[in-house]
Motif scaffolding. Structure first.
Motif, PDB file in Angstrom:
ATOM      1  N   GLU B 225       0.839  -1.203   0.000  1.00 22.55           N
ATOM      2  CA  GLU B 225       0.000   0.000   0.000  1.00 22.55           C
ATOM      3  C   GLU B 225       0.872   1.250   0.000  1.00 22.55           C
ATOM      4  N   ALA B 226       1.956   1.211   0.797  1.00 25.78           N
ATOM      5  CA  ALA B 226       2.837   2.379   0.916  1.00 25.78           C
ATOM      6  C   ALA B 226       3.538   2.693  -0.403  1.00 25.78           C
ATOM      7  N   GLU B 227       3.700   1.649  -1.245  1.00 23.14           N
ATOM      8  CA  GLU B 227       4.374   1.873  -2.523  1.00 23.14           C
ATOM      9  C   GLU B 227       3.490   2.607  -3.526  1.00 23.14           C
ATOM     10  N   GLY B 228       2.325   3.026  -3.087  1.00 25.80           N
ATOM     11  CA  GLY B 228       1.529   3.893  -3.942  1.00 25.80           C
ATOM     12  C   GLY B 228       0.437   3.172  -4.685  1.00 25.80           C
ATOM     13  N   ASN B 229       0.666   2.867  -5.948  1.00 25.53           N
ATOM     14  CA  ASN B 229      -0.441   2.400  -6.772  1.00 25.53           C
ATOM     15  C   ASN B 229      -0.672   0.895  -6.697  1.00 25.53           C
ATOM     16  N   ARG B 230      -0.075   0.206  -5.747  1.00 25.97           N
ATOM     17  CA  ARG B 230      -0.221  -1.248  -5.736  1.00 25.97           C
ATOM     18  C   ARG B 230      -1.438  -1.745  -4.967  1.00 25.97           C
ATOM     19  N   LEU B 231      -1.865  -1.012  -3.952  1.00 25.63           N
ATOM     20  CA  LEU B 231      -2.958  -1.502  -3.101  1.00 25.63           C
ATOM     21  C   LEU B 231      -3.535  -0.324  -2.326  1.00 25.63           C
ATOM     22  N   THR B 232      -4.865  -0.179  -2.322  1.00 24.68           N
ATOM     23  CA  THR B 232      -5.478   0.856  -1.484  1.00 24.68           C
ATOM     24  C   THR B 232      -5.791   0.272  -0.114  1.00 24.68           C
ATOM     25  N   GLU B 233      -6.108   1.126   0.839  1.00 24.26           N
ATOM     26  CA  GLU B 233      -6.411   0.616   2.179  1.00 24.26           C
ATOM     27  C   GLU B 233      -7.650  -0.282   2.149  1.00 24.26           C
ATOM     28  N   ASP B 234      -8.690   0.143   1.418  1.00 25.57           N
ATOM     29  CA  ASP B 234      -9.891  -0.694   1.343  1.00 25.57           C
ATOM     30  C   ASP B 234      -9.588  -2.045   0.698  1.00 25.57           C
TER      31      ASP B 234
END
Lengths: 65, 412
Positions: B225-234
């Motif tokens: 998630e922190a890497e940006g476009n890989r995973l949103t929190e939801d």
């Protein structure tokens, strides 16, 4: 015929490697390698079995250009 | 001209909570499967396919989606609390194909056969822990034994403290009950309200983990998630929710039926005791021969299409009756016979296609280690009574199954 791998789908389940170990290899980093450029008529049946066995349906056989 | 375009297909009479669906469901599924390829199930407002090839198409066909909105139908999000809505909209069953691939990629490397094999010593340790309370006893409740393991394994992977397991067991059970295809949107919403405490706990665990990252799977997801476009929190919450839900009950029942239909059948037990290399395929056959699932999964037709030899309209609900397909003689020779050597490579018991069970290899490892450990510790295992079933709408859920166990005679 040649083998096309959908990399969005492949999850290294190794079903292809079990069906046709001389055609498919999943390496230690879980990356799939297709070892042949073209599927020979003799290998056709085995490769078709591997394509069917992929639980993610990540493999397909297409005609050569 | 009639405006009723529904094809003329037989109505399905099917009560998933009927007692015979628990004790011996196979005659019911055989009758349904052999009488017609396609039904309409009024209570579920859904077409039902039952034969192997149709269920395979059902699982693999990109025109059938688990996301009702892709078929122009309302989704459950509209009737659930706001705190459930985001993760549900971003769950693997709701994402578009491209996003689905991206989100699965965040977790699938941890669940490949190779990755799961590296977990063998840790899973064995948990199997030993599960069996410890029964040491010195000559009776085991298999349901109690099996219930311990799968959630503990998921908790280990996510580094969730064991004090939260009761809450997550409750959470997973409510999510699974909500899969019952007969439920109306409102009824599903009511079931899902019971998941709110578990959802809050997931959010709290993620918040806490952000400042204490480790080498566990939850930390891996937070880094993605922190890497940006890989995973949103939801998306991350949806994934964790799916892992806990899928990991909480299904494998419990796999283990129960493996004990019931493999270890407690003397000639089958003798074969795997004599040849331990047979265990993997003997267990794979249990998943086909005595599946714990009931009605099956639900999909939505995103276009007008044909299934089971009949045209169905965009928006139609379809249920794939997996337990019927797994005994289809068109796909499996002697389908009603238990064959520990059967090649189940093209079977469908973990699904097929993009939604293929992420935890298939983990379930296989858990089943193998639990059953092998029972074989190693006890020279004989026999039922001390009939299994008691819950009458559950989705699973053949065994709530108690007492067996007598005999220690091997001490070697001289």
């Amino acid at each position: 015929m040649k083998i096309v791998v959908d990399r969005d789908r492949c999850e290294a389940n190794q079903a292809c490697m079990r069906a046709a170990p001389d055609v498919f290899q999943v390496d230690d980093n879980d990356h799939l390698h297709v070892l042949v450029a073209h599927v020979t008529p003799e290998a056709r049946e085995k490769v078709e079995r591997a394509v069917r066995a992929c639980p993610k349906q990540a493999l397909s056989l297409v005609d050569d250009e | 001209m009639s405006h009723d375009t529904r094809p003329q297909v037989p109505a399905l009479q099917f009560d998933p909570t009927a007692p015979d669906l628990d004790v011996d469901p196979h005659p019911t599924y055989a009758r349904i499967r052999e009488q017609a390829p396609l039904y309409y199930w009024p209570e579920a407002r859904a077409y039902v396919v039952t034969r192997f090839d149709d269920v395979a198409q059902f699982l693999r066909d990109p025109r059938l989606s688990p996301d009702p909105t892709a078929a122009g139908q309302p989704a459950i999000d509209d009737v659930v609390s706001a705190e459930l809505r985001g993760p549900m909209k971003s769950s693997l069953m709701r994402l578009t194909v491209k996003d689905h691939a991206r989100v699965r990629r965040a977790v699938s490397p941890a669940l490949t056969p190779r990755a799961v094999e590296r977990m063998r010593p840790n899973v064995q340790r948990l199997v030993d822990e599960a069996l410890a309370p029964f040491a010195g006893r000559d009776a085991i409740d298999i349901a109690e034994l099996a219930d311990f393991l799968p959630l503990r394994v998921i908790a280990m992977m996510l580094a969730i403290p064991s004090q939260h397991e009761a809450a997550f067991r409750h959470y997973g059970e409510a999510n699974i009950r909500a899969v019952d295809p007969r439920l109306t949107m409102e009824e599903r919403g009511v079931e899902l309200e019971a998941t709110i405490p578990g959802m809050r706990l997931i959010r709290a665990l993620i918040a806490e983990r952000r400042s204490h990252l480790g080498d566990d799977l939850l930390s891996t997801l937070i880094r993605a998630e922190a890497e940006g476009n890989r995973l949103t929190e939801d998306e991350m919450i949806g994934l964790v929710s799916a892992l806990i839900t899928a990991g909480s009950e299904t494998t419990v029942h796999f283990i129960c039926f493996a004990v019931k239909s493999l270890l407690c059948v003397p000639e089958r037990a003798a074969e795997v005791r004599a040849d331990p290399s047979l265990l993997r395929s003997a267990l794979e056959e249990i998943l086909r021969y005595d599946t714990f699932g009931k009605a099956g999964l639900t999909r939505y037709a995103t276009v007008d299409m044909e299934i089971g030899g009949t045209r169905i309209e965009r928006g139609a609900r379809v249920v794939g009756m997996l337990p019927a397909a797994l005994r289809d003689p068109r796909a499996f020779p002697d389908a009603d016979k238990y064959d520990p050597r059967r090649d189940n490579g093209e079977s469908l018991h973990f699904g097929s296609g993009i939604h293929f069970c992420l935890g298939a290899w983990l379930a296989r490892l858990e089943g193998e280690l639990m059953i092998q450990t029972l074989i190693d510790r006890y020279s004989d295992i026999e039922p001390a009574g009939e299994p008691a079933y819950a009458g559950h709408p989705v699973l053949r859920k065994i709530v108690s199954f007492p067996v007598h166990v005999t220690k091997p005679a001490r070697a001289a």
